[in-house]
Design a protein around this motif. Structure first.
Motif, PDB file in Angstrom:
ATOM      1  N   VAL A 328       1.602 -15.331  22.621  1.00  0.00           N
ATOM      2  CA  VAL A 328       0.591 -15.486  21.845  1.00  0.00           C
ATOM      3  C   VAL A 328       0.753 -15.324  20.534  1.00  0.00           C
ATOM      4  O   VAL A 328       0.342 -16.355  19.567  1.00  0.00           O
ATOM      5  CB  VAL A 328      -0.895 -14.729  22.359  1.00  0.00           C
ATOM      6  N   ALA A 329       1.255 -14.247  20.050  1.00  0.00           N
ATOM      7  CA  ALA A 329       1.343 -14.046  18.532  1.00  0.00           C
ATOM      8  C   ALA A 329       2.321 -14.952  17.898  1.00  0.00           C
ATOM      9  O   ALA A 329       2.265 -15.535  16.824  1.00  0.00           O
ATOM     10  CB  ALA A 329       1.883 -12.605  18.282  1.00  0.00           C
ATOM     11  N   ILE A 330       3.508 -15.315  18.859  1.00  0.00           N
ATOM     12  CA  ILE A 330       4.466 -16.447  18.328  1.00  0.00           C
ATOM     13  C   ILE A 330       3.845 -17.674  18.101  1.00  0.00           C
ATOM     14  O   ILE A 330       3.979 -18.179  17.069  1.00  0.00           O
ATOM     15  CB  ILE A 330       5.702 -16.262  19.172  1.00  0.00           C
ATOM     16  N   ALA A 331       2.925 -18.001  19.085  1.00  0.00           N
ATOM     17  CA  ALA A 331       2.372 -19.291  18.874  1.00  0.00           C
ATOM     18  C   ALA A 331       1.450 -19.400  17.882  1.00  0.00           C
ATOM     19  O   ALA A 331       1.260 -20.475  17.171  1.00  0.00           O
ATOM     20  CB  ALA A 331       1.616 -19.703  20.191  1.00  0.00           C
ATOM     21  N   MET A 332       0.653 -18.431  17.855  1.00  0.00           N
ATOM     22  CA  MET A 332      -0.137 -18.298  16.355  1.00  0.00           C
ATOM     23  C   MET A 332       0.463 -18.654  15.140  1.00  0.00           C
ATOM     24  O   MET A 332       0.203 -19.165  14.158  1.00  0.00           O
ATOM     25  CB  MET A 332      -0.960 -16.966  16.584  1.00  0.00           C
ATOM     26  N   ARG A 333       1.643 -17.763  14.767  1.00  0.00           N
ATOM     27  CA  ARG A 333       2.508 -17.873  13.703  1.00  0.00           C
ATOM     28  C   ARG A 333       3.124 -19.421  13.646  1.00  0.00           C
ATOM     29  O   ARG A 333       3.107 -20.054  12.548  1.00  0.00           O
ATOM     30  CB  ARG A 333       3.319 -17.012  13.726  1.00  0.00           C
ATOM     31  N   ARG A 334       3.397 -19.868  14.679  1.00  0.00           N
ATOM     32  CA  ARG A 334       3.838 -21.366  14.730  1.00  0.00           C
ATOM     33  C   ARG A 334       2.985 -22.338  14.382  1.00  0.00           C
ATOM     34  O   ARG A 334       3.221 -23.450  13.509  1.00  0.00           O
ATOM     35  CB  ARG A 334       4.407 -21.581  16.217  1.00  0.00           C
ATOM     36  N   THR A 335       1.685 -22.211  14.703  1.00  0.00           N
ATOM     37  CA  THR A 335       0.574 -23.161  14.605  1.00  0.00           C
ATOM     38  C   THR A 335      -0.311 -22.761  13.292  1.00  0.00           C
ATOM     39  O   THR A 335      -1.165 -23.411  12.564  1.00  0.00           O
ATOM     40  CB  THR A 335      -0.221 -23.024  15.645  1.00  0.00           C
ATOM     41  N   GLY A 336       0.004 -21.565  12.613  1.00  0.00           N
ATOM     42  CA  GLY A 336      -0.651 -21.245  11.467  1.00  0.00           C
ATOM     43  C   GLY A 336      -2.058 -20.703  11.631  1.00  0.00           C
ATOM     44  O   GLY A 336      -3.011 -20.570  10.815  1.00  0.00           O
ATOM     45  N   LEU A 337      -2.514 -20.311  12.701  1.00  0.00           N
ATOM     46  CA  LEU A 337      -3.669 -19.919  13.246  1.00  0.00           C
ATOM     47  C   LEU A 337      -3.988 -18.339  13.223  1.00  0.00           C
ATOM     48  O   LEU A 337      -3.331 -17.701  13.940  1.00  0.00           O
ATOM     49  CB  LEU A 337      -4.057 -20.347  14.724  1.00  0.00           C
ATOM     50  N   PRO A 338      -4.897 -18.091  12.452  1.00  0.00           N
ATOM     51  CA  PRO A 338      -5.296 -16.658  12.617  1.00  0.00           C
ATOM     52  C   PRO A 338      -5.996 -16.153  13.634  1.00  0.00           C
ATOM     53  O   PRO A 338      -6.389 -16.995  14.436  1.00  0.00           O
ATOM     54  CB  PRO A 338      -6.269 -16.679  11.280  1.00  0.00           C
ATOM     55  N   LYS A 339      -6.365 -14.905  13.949  1.00  0.00           N
ATOM     56  CA  LYS A 339      -7.194 -14.573  15.014  1.00  0.00           C
ATOM     57  C   LYS A 339      -8.710 -14.528  14.684  1.00  0.00           C
ATOM     58  O   LYS A 339      -9.383 -14.583  15.615  1.00  0.00           O
ATOM     59  CB  LYS A 339      -6.721 -13.107  15.676  1.00  0.00           C
TER      60      LYS A 339
END
Length: 362
Positions: A328-339
């Motif tokens: 999930v953390a990698i996918a968030m970095r890839r899409t630029g989405l914060p939590k």
């Protein structure tokens, strides 16, 4: 839990429903089950149709002190939820009303028609201290019955008039009906919305969340809300080990493309009766995956189906849980989405003047 076919309801009577049984809740003195009594008599049994009853609530804002929740107060306009998500952690609450957490939860709904009236009364209390109210954290406020009852809309109107911050969680497209209210609240930083997408596989979604909108429709809902300036958080919730976990990256990518501005996730939770219901569902629809799914779940909870320990109950622990968190953390970095979405404003709160109030001279 052993799979007992005799306890399951005939599929023809539970069309478009999530649970496959309707056993008594844990507080009932007598166990209720439907089994053949041995008589060779054809007995017609009715379908599990949606039935709505009403209760006059005494209070409407529920408080909690859970350290792993991002809110301390919530509102639930309805008990039970017609969306029928088999994994819903709120199912055990139906036992308090004397109903089954199984099919009763999604067919015997209870509405609180005086919710908006109570909300206004509680917000007018001079001792009330403002903080965001969460709606939809237990049962969906935009489930189908809301179309006729409009309880959620009435509550939103009160929150708008008081300039009170609110966070909404839903799968229901009926939220688009209330864009006229949400649009204005969003412009003042008073609302944010979480849309949950569990799977992009239509077949899996239809079996697991039978009366919820399709995954594609939920993505279009995110797109619509985002286009109206309403902050939307994609919720990959829950991740089902061995069934939907391979979709994590695709779901996050699809949510980002639709306009979500943040993403969160939780692991499948199986408290109390939910464990039995979910295992029955697995044995019925995915018998070849049941052993793997339950093995992964127990691995994350010390060998149990569920552990309610704060800080661990939402995501589990161990190697598998860490792997999902890492992905999930990698996918968030890839899409630029914060939590997290930006915090809601609490400084605009004001009590509207009503007839009989004394006006200030200054």
């Amino acid at each position: 839990m052993p799979h007992d076919p005799d306890l399951l309801i005939d599929p023809s009577r539970r069309r478009a429903r999530g649970a496959v049984s309707n056993s008594s809740g844990r507080f009932e003195k007598l166990e209720r089950s439907e089994i053949h009594d041995g008589w060779d008599i054809d007995e017609e049994r009715g379908d599990f149709r949606t039935h709505l009853s009403f209760e006059t609530a005494k209070t409407i804002i529920t408080r909690n002190a859970s350290p792993d929740l991002g809110f301390d107060r919530s509102i639930n306009p309805y008990r039970g939820c017609e969306h029928g998500c088999v994994y819903c952690f709120a199912r055990p609450t139906h036992a308090y009303a004397g109903y089954s957490p199984g099919l009763d939860f999604e067919t015997r709904l209870i509405a609180k028609p005086n919710a908006a009236e109570l909300l206004e009364k509680e917000l007018r209390n001079r001792r009330y201290a403002v903080a965001p109210i969460a709606i939809g954290t237990n049962t969906d406020p935009y489930q189908p019955v809301e179309k006729s009852q409009r309880i959620m809309r009435d509550c939103l109107e009160v929150l708008r008039d008081f300039k009170h911050p609110v966070g909404i969680v839903t799968k229901g497209t009926l939220i688009e009906r209330d864009l006229d209210i949400l649009r204005g609240m969003a412009s003042e930083g008073l609302v944010k919305v979480g849309i949950s997408v569990t799977s992009l596989d239509v077949k899996v979604s239809r079996l697991m969340e039978p009366r919820a909108p399709t995954p594609d429709r939920r993505l279009r809902m995110i797109e619509k809300l985002a286009s109206e300036g309403i902050p939307v958080r994609l919720m990959v919730s829950p991740v089902v080990p061995g069934l939907t976990d391979h979709e994590v990256e695709r779901i996050i990518g699809a949510g980002a493309a639709a306009g979500a501005k943040a993403v969160s996730w939780t692991m499948l939770r199986l408290p109390l009766e939910v464990s039995e219901l979910f295992q029955e569902w697995l044995a019925t629809h995915f018998p070849d995956r049941k052993a793997k799914v339950m093995s992964l779940i127990r691995e994350m909870h010390g060998g149990q189906d569920y552990s309610a320990e704060w800080g661990k109950r939402m995501r589990g622990e161990g190697t598998y849980a860490q792997m999902i968190a890492h992905r999930v953390a990698i996918a968030m970095r890839r899409t630029g989405l914060p939590k997290d979405l930006p915090p809601l404003r609490c400084d605009l709160f004001e009590r509207p003047i009503v007839a009989g109030d004394q006006l200030s001279l200054f």
